[in-house]
Write a protein that holds these residues in place. Structure first.
Motif, short mmCIF file in Angstrom:
data_model
loop_
_atom_site.label_atom_id
_atom_site.label_comp_id
_atom_site.label_asym_id
_atom_site.label_seq_id
_atom_site.Cartn_x
_atom_site.Cartn_y
_atom_site.Cartn_z
N ARG A 48 -73.19 -30.46 -2.39
CA ARG A 48 -71.94 -30.15 -1.69
C ARG A 48 -72.05 -30.47 -0.21
O ARG A 48 -72.99 -30.06 0.47
N TYR A 49 -71.05 -31.19 0.29
CA TYR A 49 -70.93 -31.50 1.71
C TYR A 49 -69.74 -30.72 2.27
O TYR A 49 -68.73 -30.52 1.58
N THR A 52 -63.34 -29.05 5.14
CA THR A 52 -63.16 -29.68 3.83
C THR A 52 -64.52 -29.78 3.15
O THR A 52 -65.50 -30.19 3.79
N SER A 53 -64.58 -29.41 1.89
CA SER A 53 -65.82 -29.54 1.13
C SER A 53 -65.60 -30.47 -0.05
O SER A 53 -64.48 -30.59 -0.57
N PHE A 54 -66.65 -31.16 -0.44
CA PHE A 54 -66.60 -31.99 -1.65
C PHE A 54 -68.01 -32.07 -2.24
O PHE A 54 -69.00 -31.85 -1.53
N VAL A 55 -68.06 -32.39 -3.50
CA VAL A 55 -69.35 -32.49 -4.19
C VAL A 55 -69.62 -33.96 -4.50
O VAL A 55 -68.77 -34.66 -5.08
N GLU A 69 -64.93 -23.69 -1.92
CA GLU A 69 -65.80 -24.45 -2.82
C GLU A 69 -65.19 -24.47 -4.21
O GLU A 69 -64.56 -23.49 -4.65
N ARG A 70 -65.37 -25.60 -4.89
CA ARG A 70 -64.91 -25.69 -6.27
C ARG A 70 -65.82 -26.64 -7.03
O ARG A 70 -66.18 -27.71 -6.52
N ASP A 71 -66.16 -26.26 -8.24
CA ASP A 71 -66.98 -27.10 -9.11
C ASP A 71 -66.09 -27.64 -10.23
O ASP A 71 -65.62 -26.87 -11.08
N GLY A 72 -65.85 -28.94 -10.19
CA GLY A 72 -65.01 -29.55 -11.22
C GLY A 72 -63.62 -28.95 -11.22
O GLY A 72 -62.94 -28.88 -10.20
N GLY A 93 -57.37 -30.34 -9.34
CA GLY A 93 -57.01 -31.10 -8.14
C GLY A 93 -57.56 -30.44 -6.89
O GLY A 93 -58.25 -29.43 -6.93
N ASP A 94 -57.25 -31.05 -5.74
CA ASP A 94 -57.70 -30.52 -4.47
C ASP A 94 -57.04 -29.18 -4.18
O ASP A 94 -55.88 -28.95 -4.54
N VAL A 95 -57.78 -28.28 -3.54
CA VAL A 95 -57.30 -26.94 -3.23
C VAL A 95 -57.23 -26.79 -1.72
O VAL A 95 -58.16 -27.17 -1.00
N ARG A 96 -56.13 -26.21 -1.24
CA ARG A 96 -55.94 -26.00 0.20
C ARG A 96 -55.62 -24.54 0.46
O ARG A 96 -54.81 -23.94 -0.24
N VAL A 97 -56.22 -23.99 1.52
CA VAL A 97 -56.04 -22.58 1.88
C VAL A 97 -55.83 -22.49 3.39
O VAL A 97 -56.48 -23.20 4.16
#
Length: 208
Positions: free
Chosen positions: A174-175, A203-206, A24-27, A80-84
């Protein structure tokens, strides 16, 4: 409606709690990396299996420092987008001649259509609502993708002929999208060789 945990339990019978990794990430704030059941509220003090999340790799960020918080790992990363990704959460299980393992691929954000992991749920247009499970950069046709809404409602979807689903964005918040694919052969995870490997992508996005 079946819960996400039940769906994944069918695919991963030996991983009893059907846990997943998601980000999860906010902004442009720090990334939060979780291990648990995203369709359920986080238990007080964090998920009991969170202790297994030790060394997830942030793709493209070799120097990122992880800080252990209550129920998640936090990392300061560029915008930017984060991948783990992580293949060390659960040790291989099963009979000696039929070992199974699991590797997780988690992403937060939908600003980029390009992929950077072997399995990744990516938007087909930057900031859009159509997503595809990408394997090696190509969409997986008829992939089963589950959408978890901000209200934690699970919506099961099947990718169309283009390998895509349109996420029903009906509320702010958040989805989270999740999908699973299995691979057989002489394979390996951090804990050793396996004969069947479960690939779990989120994948999550707000949506504002």
């Amino acid at each position: 409606m079946r819960t996400l945990a039940f769906i994944l339990a069918l695919a991963l019978p030996a991983v009893a709690d059907a846990h997943e990794i998601w980000v999860e990430r906010d902004g442009t704030g720090p990334a939060r990396i979780y291990l648990g059941e995203p369709a359920e509220a986080l238990p007080p003090g964090g998920d009991p299996e969170f202790k297994r999340l030790v060394a997830p790799r942030i793709v493209g960020q070799t120097g990122a420092q992880l800080q252990r918080k209550v129920g998640y790992l936090e990392a300061l990363v560029p915008a930017g987008d984060v991948r783990v990704t992580d293949d060390s959460v659960f040790a291989p299980w099963g009979d000696a001649e039929a070992k199974e393992g699991v590797v997780y691929y988690a992403r937060a954000g939908r600003a980029e259509t390009a992929t950077a992991m072997p399995y990744e749920i990516a938007p087909l247009t930057a900031g859009g609502h159509r997503f595809a499970l990408m394997q090696g950069g190509k969409p997986v046709k008829a992939a089963k993708i589950t959408v978890i809404t901000p209200e934690r409602k699970s919506v099961e979807m099947t990718a169309d002929a283009e390998g895509a689903v349109t996420v029903p964005v009906t509320a702010k918040g958040r989805y989270l999208l999740t999908a699973a694919q299995a691979e057989t052969g002489k394979l390996r995870v951090a804990g050793g060789p396996v004969d069947k490997l479960h690939h779990i992508a989120t994948t999550s996005f707000v949506a504002g």
